[in-house]
Scaffold this motif. Structure first.
Motif, PDB file in Angstrom:
ATOM      1  N   SER A  76       0.783  -1.122   0.038  1.00  0.00           N
ATOM      2  CA  SER A  76      -0.006   0.077  -0.038  1.00  0.00           C
ATOM      3  C   SER A  76       1.005   1.233  -0.031  1.00  0.00           C
ATOM      4  O   SER A  76       0.533   2.219  -0.714  1.00  0.00           O
ATOM      5  CB  SER A  76      -0.808   0.171   1.303  1.00  0.00           C
ATOM      6  N   ALA A  77       2.006   1.240   0.613  1.00  0.00           N
ATOM      7  CA  ALA A  77       2.645   2.284   0.771  1.00  0.00           C
ATOM      8  C   ALA A  77       3.629   2.582  -0.405  1.00  0.00           C
ATOM      9  O   ALA A  77       3.834   3.765  -0.971  1.00  0.00           O
ATOM     10  CB  ALA A  77       4.079   2.176   1.978  1.00  0.00           C
ATOM     11  N   LEU A  78       3.894   1.393  -1.281  1.00  0.00           N
ATOM     12  CA  LEU A  78       4.240   1.458  -2.370  1.00  0.00           C
ATOM     13  C   LEU A  78       3.483   2.035  -3.454  1.00  0.00           C
ATOM     14  O   LEU A  78       3.981   2.918  -4.341  1.00  0.00           O
ATOM     15  CB  LEU A  78       4.775   0.097  -2.827  1.00  0.00           C
ATOM     16  N   SER A  79       2.299   1.787  -3.605  1.00  0.00           N
ATOM     17  CA  SER A  79       1.139   2.315  -4.343  1.00  0.00           C
ATOM     18  C   SER A  79       1.097   3.707  -3.905  1.00  0.00           C
ATOM     19  O   SER A  79       0.760   4.434  -5.187  1.00  0.00           O
ATOM     20  CB  SER A  79      -0.106   1.507  -3.864  1.00  0.00           C
ATOM     21  N   ASP A  80       1.312   4.224  -2.671  1.00  0.00           N
ATOM     22  CA  ASP A  80       0.989   5.715  -2.428  1.00  0.00           C
ATOM     23  C   ASP A  80       2.337   6.337  -2.958  1.00  0.00           C
ATOM     24  O   ASP A  80       1.924   7.500  -3.508  1.00  0.00           O
ATOM     25  CB  ASP A  80       0.982   5.922  -1.113  1.00  0.00           C
ATOM     26  N   ALA A  81       3.376   5.529  -2.801  1.00  0.00           N
ATOM     27  CA  ALA A  81       4.650   6.415  -3.481  1.00  0.00           C
ATOM     28  C   ALA A  81       4.388   6.467  -4.958  1.00  0.00           C
ATOM     29  O   ALA A  81       4.965   7.477  -5.462  1.00  0.00           O
ATOM     30  CB  ALA A  81       5.782   5.503  -3.110  1.00  0.00           C
TER      31      ALA A  81
END
Length: 352
Positions: A76-81
């Motif tokens: 999810s954090a990668l998607s946000d990045a």
């Protein structure tokens, strides 16, 4: 005076339309003609202004990011990045789509691509297990003229253009050195928890880890890999079963599943007494470092990952070289003593 496409056409003895097709890698040109145009380009020293050409054609790049649909807030954090990078200058004249695909269903990727307009994309970044179906998908994308990068976990047997991620064998070797030094002369068993051995990053980390452990810490018994499949409850259960065997002195969490591992250690009273080396700085691994449940975390900058993937896709779509130094994703070793602030630019800190 700088050479132009008109000069290339005259030099190669072809039409302007043919030169345009060759420059933009469009089909319908014989191999002999393509060679003649490229030879003319080399002789004249023609350097294409890609930005101007794209502006003149009002070209919009369409890039697709395929990420696993797992309950991992690292993903999810990668998607946000990626979303954040899509708001910046790197994404000028780009349409960026992020799709989450079931991890154990490679055929679902085909369905996602069909839903997104078939294979009509300029580039695709793929984070997936290394399977024949994924290799076939990459081959189809390449045959359709799309740039392809593997993200986080590599696809070295496929026709991908570039890998964006850390050197995972080096990460595994790093984990082995840390774990072995933390244990010192203490003998015992070492558990290794992975997401899936179908994932190339897990295979490479395990290879690097085993290599160093065998060479430098032969007094430790390295157990077979435990596959948690990014499932917290399953990871907790397989860790408990492993701990029940007794004499487990350390755990290397090579992939997602750190929360399940630490829950199991707390449950049997071994938290803080068993050496734990994990991956990725998240809310949970940060807390584990702070309360000494986790001894070290091997991290990578997810913001850099997202920006690098976008830069590489753009360069490959334009047939431009990439800056290898700029795109090298570095390994960071984090201890309780060097934890960055939670507001650090290293990326979101979220539970895995």
């Amino acid at each position: 005076m700088r050479p132009t496409v008109n000069d290339i056409a005259r030099e190669a003895g072809v039409s302007l339309a043919t030169v345009d097709r060759v420059l933009n890698a469009r089909p319908g040109v014989r191999a002999k003609t393509v060679s003649a145009v490229n030879e003319a380009i080399d002789r004249l020293g023609y350097v294409r202004n890609v930005a101007a050409a794209n502006l003149a054609r009002q070209r919009i790049y369409r890039f697709l990011f395929l990420l696993p649909a797992v309950q991992s807030q690292f993903i999810s954090a990668l998607s946000d990045a990626i979303t954040e990078a899509a708001r910046g200058p790197l994404a000028e004249a780009c349409e960026i789509v992020i799709a989450r695909v079931p991890q154990r269903d490679p055929h679902a990727m085909i369905s996602v691509l069909d839903a997104e307009g078939g294979l009509q994309v300029d580039g695709c970044a793929i984070m997936a297990h290394e399977t024949p179906e994924v290799r076939d998908l990459i081959a189809r994308l390449k045959s359709d003229g799309a740039a392809v990068v593997s993200l986080i976990t590599d696809q070295p047997q496929a026709a991908r253009d570039h890998f964006v991620g850390i050197d995972n064998q080096a990460a595994g070797r790093t984990a082995a050195v840390l774990l072995g030094r933390f244990l010192g002369p203490r003998p015992g068993k070492v558990a290794v928890v992975v997401s899936s051995m179908l994932a190339r990053d897990m295979v490479d980390r395990r290879l690097g880890f085993d290599e160093v452990m065998a060479e430098r810490f032969p007094h430790l018994q390295i157990l077979p890999s435990l596959e948690g499949h990014d499932d917290r409850a399953l990871t907790r259960q397989i860790t408990l079963s492993c701990l029940d065997q007794g004499d487990v002195v350390a755990v290397y969490v090579a992939g997602a599943g750190t929360r399940g591992v630490t829950e199991a250690l707390h449950e049997v009273g071994l938290a803080g007494r068993t050496v734990v080396v994990a991956h990725e700085l998240t809310e949970h691994t940060r807390a584990g470092l702070q309360d000494r449940t986790i001894d070290a975390v091997i991290a990578q900058d997810i913001g850099h990952l997202a920006r690098s993937a976008l830069r590489v896709l753009r360069a490959k779509a334009d047939r431009r070289p990439i800056d290898e130094g700029q795109e090298q994703i570095r390994i960071t070793v984090l201890l309780r003593e060097n934890l960055p602030p939670e507001t650090s630019d290293s990326g979101p800190s979220l539970p895995i």
